[in-house]
Scaffold this active site. Structure first.
Site, mmCIF file in Angstrom:
data_model
loop_
_atom_site.group_PDB
_atom_site.id
_atom_site.type_symbol
_atom_site.label_atom_id
_atom_site.label_comp_id
_atom_site.label_asym_id
_atom_site.label_seq_id
_atom_site.Cartn_x
_atom_site.Cartn_y
_atom_site.Cartn_z
ATOM 1 N N HIS A 58 0.689 -1.042 0.000
ATOM 2 C CA HIS A 58 -0.028 0.031 0.040
ATOM 3 C C HIS A 58 0.835 1.083 0.073
ATOM 4 O O HIS A 58 1.199 1.599 1.096
ATOM 5 C CB HIS A 58 -0.913 -0.095 1.389
ATOM 6 C CG HIS A 58 -1.835 1.059 1.531
ATOM 7 N ND1 HIS A 58 -3.139 1.070 2.046
ATOM 8 C CD2 HIS A 58 -1.923 2.382 0.729
ATOM 9 C CE1 HIS A 58 -3.731 2.065 1.822
ATOM 10 N NE2 HIS A 58 -3.102 2.886 1.110
ATOM 11 N N HIS A 86 0.940 4.698 -2.396
ATOM 12 C CA HIS A 86 0.721 5.411 -3.603
ATOM 13 C C HIS A 86 1.790 6.223 -4.151
ATOM 14 O O HIS A 86 2.574 7.205 -3.407
ATOM 15 C CB HIS A 86 -0.354 6.708 -3.077
ATOM 16 C CG HIS A 86 -1.520 5.991 -2.502
ATOM 17 N ND1 HIS A 86 -2.606 5.964 -3.450
ATOM 18 C CD2 HIS A 86 -1.863 5.687 -1.414
ATOM 19 C CE1 HIS A 86 -3.570 5.352 -2.668
ATOM 20 N NE2 HIS A 86 -3.087 4.984 -1.306
ATOM 21 N N HIS A 137 -9.630 0.814 -1.107
ATOM 22 C CA HIS A 137 -9.642 1.363 0.176
ATOM 23 C C HIS A 137 -10.912 1.393 0.747
ATOM 24 O O HIS A 137 -11.991 1.577 0.287
ATOM 25 C CB HIS A 137 -9.223 2.913 -0.031
ATOM 26 C CG HIS A 137 -7.869 3.133 -0.296
ATOM 27 N ND1 HIS A 137 -7.157 2.614 -1.169
ATOM 28 C CD2 HIS A 137 -6.909 3.927 0.330
ATOM 29 C CE1 HIS A 137 -5.787 3.084 -1.451
ATOM 30 N NE2 HIS A 137 -5.880 3.684 -0.256
ATOM 31 N N GLU A 189 -11.133 3.238 5.957
ATOM 32 C CA GLU A 189 -10.064 4.222 6.692
ATOM 33 C C GLU A 189 -10.631 4.950 7.431
ATOM 34 O O GLU A 189 -10.403 4.957 8.878
ATOM 35 C CB GLU A 189 -9.436 4.888 5.326
ATOM 36 C CG GLU A 189 -8.189 5.839 5.687
ATOM 37 C CD GLU A 189 -7.856 6.517 4.566
ATOM 38 O OE1 GLU A 189 -8.233 6.255 3.472
ATOM 39 O OE2 GLU A 189 -6.398 7.145 4.712
ATOM 40 N N ASP A 230 1.497 4.187 2.896
ATOM 41 C CA ASP A 230 0.602 4.775 2.099
ATOM 42 C C ASP A 230 1.211 5.876 1.449
ATOM 43 O O ASP A 230 1.245 5.907 0.254
ATOM 44 C CB ASP A 230 -0.589 5.463 3.226
ATOM 45 C CG ASP A 230 -1.909 5.540 2.742
ATOM 46 O OD1 ASP A 230 -2.135 5.475 1.621
ATOM 47 O OD2 ASP A 230 -2.597 6.214 3.703
ATOM 48 N N ASP A 231 1.465 7.064 2.285
ATOM 49 C CA ASP A 231 2.120 8.370 1.246
ATOM 50 C C ASP A 231 3.112 8.741 2.144
ATOM 51 O O ASP A 231 3.315 9.945 2.833
ATOM 52 C CB ASP A 231 0.911 9.336 1.124
ATOM 53 C CG ASP A 231 -0.174 9.042 0.549
ATOM 54 O OD1 ASP A 231 -0.233 8.856 -0.618
ATOM 55 O OD2 ASP A 231 -1.141 8.554 1.144
HETATM 56 N N1 ADE Z 1 -4.924 8.526 -1.917
HETATM 57 C C1 ADE Z 1 -3.505 8.440 -1.385
HETATM 58 N N2 ADE Z 1 -3.531 8.337 0.114
HETATM 59 C C2 ADE Z 1 -4.881 7.787 0.204
HETATM 60 C C3 ADE Z 1 -5.541 7.410 1.531
HETATM 61 N N3 ADE Z 1 -4.919 7.419 2.539
HETATM 62 N N4 ADE Z 1 -6.767 7.206 1.291
HETATM 63 C C4 ADE Z 1 -7.619 7.644 0.294
HETATM 64 N N5 ADE Z 1 -7.049 7.844 -0.981
HETATM 65 C C5 ADE Z 1 -5.628 7.982 -0.889
HETATM 66 ZN ZN ZN Z 2 -3.995 4.697 0.544
#
Ligand code: ADE
Ligand code: ZN
Length: 345
Positions: free
Chosen positions: A25, A27, A204, A207, A285-286
């Site tokens: 996971h 992005h 997703h 969350e 994630d990011d």
């Molecule tokens: N796009 C990038 N990060 C995300 C996240 N945590 N939840 C939903 N969309 C995303």
């Molecule tokens: Zn994500």
């Protein structure tokens, strides 16, 4: 490998860093560091509403998912040429290799780019070339195309049609962006079509959204993995279903912290998910936005929640079991996990 030999707490960070792992996971647009954002902005003549790297970093104070997404999409506006997509992915893959990530299944958001006039071919060719080159780093990298759920299903269909000529360059599709108000059912028909094309399916769910979104991702979209899924703990029947069907959950602790899903890491429910018998994994994630790549997610979460070497072993194994690698590759990854834990004993 059972039982895991006892390993002193002070050696846990080194073990967590050294253990082979998969990232399921990430992005790729969320790996774009402020320095690279500004370098690409200059290369492409794109104006940014921030004076410099420090000012941009100061804007990374989020109150929920949407407050992050607004800045994340603005950051991605500097990506125009295939080389830009390559450079972004290559920076992540080098980092992944250094953190003993052996396999990365990487999300990308084509609609963020095609909406700005960037061709699908530009996006996919740049990212895919980096994934091919990652073999030199010892990383098996694959791409997963994500549909933006705040857009319509028609837009997702158009995007999928644009991506079909490059069908051999991605292994699956996912669903991301603003969760609340955009339930999985909205994308039932496009996911059914992707399924007919033999693609892996993930989404997703849970969350910020309720357990009902996780149920719908499983039963309507028929996904194989749930991205995040931490809200599932509110529904005992759902926990049972996820455990029984061994549905992987790609949990992202530092993301959950930065987007205020949990008030602090000590209150994160990763332990509860593992204790419930779920196939939970740890992911970043990011990472450029949430203050840490994969190893930082492991180290900070273990320090805050008191998880131990036994949990580390489970999580490393889960990451490969939950991946879309083929059976023989999974077996050799798990053997490498076992060898690392044996060496640490
Ligand atoms: N796009 C990038 N990060 C995300 C996240 N945590 N939840 C939903 N969309 C995303
Ligand atoms: Zn994500």
């Amino acid at each position: 490998m059972n039982p895991i030999p006892p390993i002193a707490r002070e050696r846990l960070p080194a073990l967590l860093a050294a253990m082979p792992k998969a990232e399921l996971h990430i992005h790729i647009e969320g790996s774009l560091e402020p320095e690279l954002i500004f370098a690409l902005a200059q290369r492409n003549g794109v104006a940014l509403p921030y004076a410099g790297v420090e000012e941009l970093r100061r804007a990374y104070a989020f109150s929920n998912l949407q407050s992050f997404l607004d800045i994340y999409y603005a950051g991605a506006s500097v990506l125009l040429q295939a080389q830009d997509f390559y450079d972004m992915a290559w920076a992540y893959l080098q980092r992944a290799a250094a953190e003993n990530v052996l396999r990365a299944e990487i999300f990308f958001d084509p609609q963020t780019h095609t909406a700005r006039g960037v061709a699908m071919e530009t996006v996919i060719s740049g990212l895919h070339r980096a994934c091919v080159d990652a073999k030199q780093l010892g990383v098996d990298a694959e791409l997963i195309l994500c549909f933006l759920r705040h857009l319509s299903e028609e837009d997702a269909f158009r995007t999928f049609e644009q991506a079909l000529p490059y069908r051999d360059k991605f292994i699956g599709v996912g669903l991301d962006s603003s969760e609340l108000g955009h339930p999985p059912e909205k994308f039932a028909r496009v996911f059914a079509q992707c399924r007919r094309h033999g693609l892996h399916l993930v989404a997703h769910a849970g969350e910020e959204g309720p357990p009902a979104y996780v149920w719908a991702a499983l039963d309507v979209l028929k996904v194989e993995r749930i991205d995040h899924g931490v809200q599932s703990a509110k529904d005992p029947a759902l926990m049972k279903r996820l455990a029984q069907d061994r549905i992987p959950l790609t949990v992202c602790p530092l993301s959950n912290l930065k987007l205020c899903v949990f008030p602090d890491l000590a209150q994160h429910n990763l332990r509860e998910l593992l204790d419930g018998g779920l196939l939970a994994t740890v992911n970043s994630d990011d990472p450029a936005y949430f203050g840490g790549y994969l190893n930082e997610n492991f180290v900070q979460t273990f320090a805050a929640t008191g998880l131990d070497a036994q949990h580390a072993y489970r999580l490393a194994r889960n990451s490969f079991e939950g991946s879309f690698a083929d059976g023989s590759a999974k077996q050799s990854y798990v053997e490498r996990v076992d060898a690392t834990f044996a060496a640490f004993a």
